[in-house]
Design an enzyme around this catalytic site. Structure first.
Site, short mmCIF file in Angstrom:
data_model
loop_
_atom_site.label_atom_id
_atom_site.label_comp_id
_atom_site.label_asym_id
_atom_site.label_seq_id
_atom_site.Cartn_x
_atom_site.Cartn_y
_atom_site.Cartn_z
N GLU A 104 0.83 -1.21 0.00
CA GLU A 104 0.00 0.00 0.00
C GLU A 104 0.86 1.26 0.00
OE1 GLU A 104 -4.18 -1.61 1.69
OE2 GLU A 104 -3.05 -0.56 3.06
N GLU A 121 -5.50 -8.33 -1.20
CA GLU A 121 -6.21 -8.13 0.07
C GLU A 121 -7.66 -7.80 -0.24
OE1 GLU A 121 -4.67 -5.42 3.03
OE2 GLU A 121 -2.60 -5.92 2.48
C1 BG6 Z 1 -4.46 -2.84 4.63
C2 BG6 Z 1 -3.15 -3.34 5.12
O1 BG6 Z 1 -4.44 -1.46 4.86
O2 BG6 Z 1 -5.63 -3.22 5.25
C3 BG6 Z 1 -3.23 -4.41 6.19
O3 BG6 Z 1 -2.30 -3.74 4.09
C4 BG6 Z 1 -4.42 -4.14 7.08
O4 BG6 Z 1 -2.01 -4.44 6.86
C5 BG6 Z 1 -5.67 -4.22 6.24
O5 BG6 Z 1 -4.49 -5.00 8.18
C6 BG6 Z 1 -6.96 -4.06 7.02
O6 BG6 Z 1 -6.93 -2.93 7.82
P1 BG6 Z 1 -7.22 -3.01 9.37
O7 BG6 Z 1 -7.00 -1.64 9.86
O8 BG6 Z 1 -8.63 -3.46 9.49
O9 BG6 Z 1 -6.28 -4.00 9.91
#
Ligand code: BG6
Length: 485
Positions: free
Chosen positions: A196, A383
């Site tokens: 990211e 993701e």
């Molecule tokens: C992304 C990241 O921003 O979203 C992860 O690459 C992160 O590291 C994921 O965990 C979800 O966000 P959060 O804040 O719910 O953990």
């Protein structure tokens, strides 16, 4: 149909999953000084709001005690133990294999390999740990997909050279990459440079103590150069390496057809997303970015060869995260929704998760199309997922139908992008396939996994792994190659 070798899998990051923070010779990273905390404590506005009162990024102004450079023994730091993949990796990879994973996206902890970040020689024990992890994956036919830097910054580099603000950090990073490429040649083919890249901010991920727009863009320039050199190095060491970028795919919609809203949305999507992918996919700063910096009086310190480095270091593919979309408006009284890394106006057409992230499966199809149209590079959804609280029944079962619904709806749209629109897609790795610590809030109760981990927000629990309903559902999805949803 999805490609025959489509990479179904799951994703995690070292500082949220691995633990063992002071074992095996590992050094401290800035993430080791981050406490857990509620959503409100962590959310603050960032400098990017200066042209637009609506959009805020949350990381650069988190209250300062989140970033103590020393570890206070009385405070709980979730990254220290995380969910203990460091000791449970065999069990975890066996569970992934049981689900049918074709790949496993994970990150390497920089300070496990170079404890300070600037040593000449790597830490053999750290290298061995990942050898064991990769060997375990390969034993089950699981392809490792490695993020070289997932929100990772050695404390030493942050404290001694202000992290990425210093050009020397590029050399440290390249030594780290060279070590990884040489050591894991033949074991790892899919790499990503910076997780990211468009959400890196402040001390935690950039290592910068006091952030200003000038410092931000200078650090970002160093990261662009580091990424481009990493791509070149990776190809030199093994021509089979596929080296991608990783984008937080911030999908924005204008609130109305008022041209002012539309123009603002264009501006926001460039600032928050396209700038990063344009540089890494096309190999140069787009003209709007140069103008933006000029307007903000930002003067990048560049070396003569930098433009050529960017040109020669374009990525092979685009990995991206997608959780939600957001609405951009010129109205000042619009209600706020949260989301991955950004806060935008409410979208009345969408439901929101318990953490107030809008749920927008069609936005995934739109995102895939936008990125494919613009770059014509293979895409990889690395993701996606729903952060939700789970309830363990007395018999140990966990009925997470909300998560199944979220994933099903997103996979349906993902397939439409491939099958009906012709997008080139490498794979799908939902986030936090085994529960892990939230990056945004440090919580455990915000769970993404198909496998439950018995651990609470204070780090209490047995660490026992339990299969949720989504485990069996995703197993079928993979077995049927996405046909049985
Ligand atoms: C992304 C990241 O921003 O979203 C992860 O690459 C992160 O590291 C994921 O965990 C979800 O966000 P959060 O804040 O719910 O953990």
């Amino acid at each position: 149909m999805l490609k025959e070798n489509f990479l179904w899998g799951g994703a995690i990051a070292a500082n949220q999953f691995e633990g063992g923070y002071n074992e095996g010779g590992r050094g401290l990273a800035t993430s080791d000084t981050k406490t857990n905390g509620s959503l409100t404590r962590k959310r603050k506005h960032s400098f990017l709001d200066e042209h637009n009162q609506i959009i805020y990024l949350h990381e650069s102004e988190w209250i300062s005690h989140q970033y103590q450079a020393v570890i206070d023994q009385d405070i709980y730091y979730p990254s220290h133990k995380a969910v203990d993949f460091y000791h449970c990796y065999k069990e975890d990879i066996a569970l992934m294999a049981e689900m049918g994973f074709k790949c496993f996206r994970m990150s390497i902890s920089w300070t496990r390999i170079f404890p300070q970040g600037n040593e000449e020689k790597p830490n053999e024990e750290g290298l061995k740990f990942y050898d064991q992890v990769f060997d375990e994956c390969l034993k089950y036919g699981i392809e490792p997909v490695v993020t070289i830097n997932h929100f990772d910054m050695p404390i030493y580099l942050a404290q001694h050279q202000d992290g990425w603000l210093s050009r020397q950090t590029i050399d440290c990073h390249l030594r780290y990459c060279q070590t990884l490429f040489e050591r894991y040649k033949g074991k790892v083919k899919y790499w990503m440079t910076f997780n990211e890249i468009n959400l890196l901010r402040g001390y935690a991920t950039l290592g910068i103590h006091e952030m200003t727009p000038q410092k931000y863009y200078q650090a970002l320039h160093h990261i662009f150069i580091a990424s481009a050199l990493t791509v070149q190095l990776g190809h030199q060491i093994d021509k089979n390496n596929q080296i991608g970028m990783m984008l937080a795919n911030i999908l924005t919609y204008p609130e109305s057809c008022n041209p002012q809203d539309v123009a603002l949305e264009l501006n926001v999507s460039r600032r928050l997303k396209y700038l990063f992918a344009d540089v890494q996919c096309r190999g140069y700063y787009p003209s709007y970015a140069l103008k933006l910096m000029e307007k903000e009086n930002i003067q990048l310190v560049k070396e003569e060869s930098d433009d050529q480095i960017l040109k020669n270091g374009c990525v092979d593919y685009i990995g991206f995260s997608y959780y939600n979309s957001g609405v951009v408006t010129t109205r000042e009284d619009a209600g706020m929704a949260l989301g991955n890394g950004v806060q935008m106006a409410h979208n009345p057409y969408l439901k929101e998760s318990a953490w107030k992230w809008p749920i927008d499966p069609i936005g995934l199809r739109i995102s895939l199309n936008l990125l494919w149209d613009r770059y014509q590079k293979p895409l990889f959804i690395v993701e996606n997922g729903l952060g939700a609280e789970d309830h363990v029944e007395e018999d140990g079962s966990i009925h997470d139908d909300y998560r199944i619904d979220y994933m099903r709806d997103h996979i349906i749209e993902m397939k439409k992008a491939v099958e009906e629109d012709g997008v080139d897609l490498i794979g799908y790795t939902p986030w936090g396939c085994i529960d892990l610590v939230s990056a945004g809030t440090g919580e455990m109760k915000k769970r993404y996994g198909m496998i439950y981990v018995d651990m609470d927000d204070e780090g209490k629990g047995t660490l026992k792994r339990m299969k949720k309903d989504s485990f069996y559902w995703y197993q079928k999805v993979i077995q049927s190659h996405g046909e049985e949803l």
